[in-house]
Design an enzyme around this catalytic site. Structure first.
Site, PDB file in Angstrom:
ATOM      1  CB  SER A 109      -0.891   0.010   1.244  1.00 43.85           C
ATOM      2  OG  SER A 109      -1.554   1.262   1.386  1.00 43.85           O
ATOM      3  CE1 TYR A 159      -3.681  -2.747   5.659  1.00 43.20           C
ATOM      4  CE2 TYR A 159      -3.178  -0.598   4.715  1.00 43.20           C
ATOM      5  CZ  TYR A 159      -3.575  -1.907   4.562  1.00 43.20           C
ATOM      6  OH  TYR A 159      -3.859  -2.395   3.309  1.00 43.20           O
TER       7      TYR A 159
END
Length: 218
Positions: free
Chosen positions: A71, A83
């Site tokens: 990501s 995350y």
């Protein structure tokens, strides 16, 4: 399951592995329990490593492809550091693996999507009330409900801006698996998201901190 798959693919060949499993949540560093950190590391990072190691012998044998879902949040964080942490770690694992696998003819590719929350539903809308109820007494003494609500509203606004065109990410995965010359990294993101990555990569950390602090203050 692993033994069954290895037995089956050993006879017909094994071309590609896509490590796509991932979970997400919201919360400042002190708001999250150690158990949650362990769970995220286990799914987002160690899960991909376990799967890769299980199929590495076949991938080397058939000169296959390994694709990892990372990501752009690996470069910076806006309220979901847990995350970001796992995505940054998987990027470094891939960098090492890509160089090591070259001599075997195995290609390693990283997909770096921007905000596709509306497509994947990986992150449900954040409830300030639930966050507050899960905070320790120490954290409640530092923060207040208004602050938690502001952060939740901010994060929910980001989720609502996510792209609904999830096919763009799927197309990148297909290209990584089938192209004669796949890219090491596929950044599938909006222009402003790419600009953030550009600033993070090329400018001093203080510049990126200022940009993100301004965004959070808004």
């Amino acid at each position: 399951s692993e033994k069954c798959l290895l037995r089956h693919f050993s006879s017909i060949g094994f071309w590609g592995l896509v490590n796509n499993a991932g979970i997400s949540t919201f919360g400042e560093t002190g708001w999250l329990s150690m158990e949650k950190y362990e769970k995220f590391a286990d799914v987002n990072l160690l899960g991909s490593i376990r799967t890769t190691l299980a199929f590495l012998p076949l991938l080397r044998k058939y000169k296959g492809r390994i694709v990892f879902m990372s990501s752009i949040i690996a470069y910076f964080s806006l309220g979901n550091g847990i995350y970001s942490m796992t995505k940054a770690a998987i990027e470094k694992f891939c960098d090492a693996l890509r160089l090591e696998m070259k001599k075997f003819g195995v290609r390693v590719c990283i997909i770096q999507p921007g905000n596709y929350a509306r497509s994947t539903k990986i992150q449900p809308p954040v409830s300030a009330e639930e966050i507050w109820n899960e905070l320790s007494e120490e954290e409640k003494a530092v923060y207040n409900k208004e602050y938690v609500q502001e952060r939740a509203n901010f994060f929910n606004s980001i989720l609502s801006e996510g792209s609904a065109n999830g096919n763009e990410v799927v197309d990148a995965m297909v290209d990584a698996l089938t192209s004669p010359a796949p890219k090491a990294r596929y950044m599938i993101a909006k222009l402003k998201e790419k600009a953030l990555v550009f600033v993070c990569a090329l400018f001093p950390t203080v510049v990126m901190d200022s940009v993100l602090s301004y965004a959070l203050s808004k």
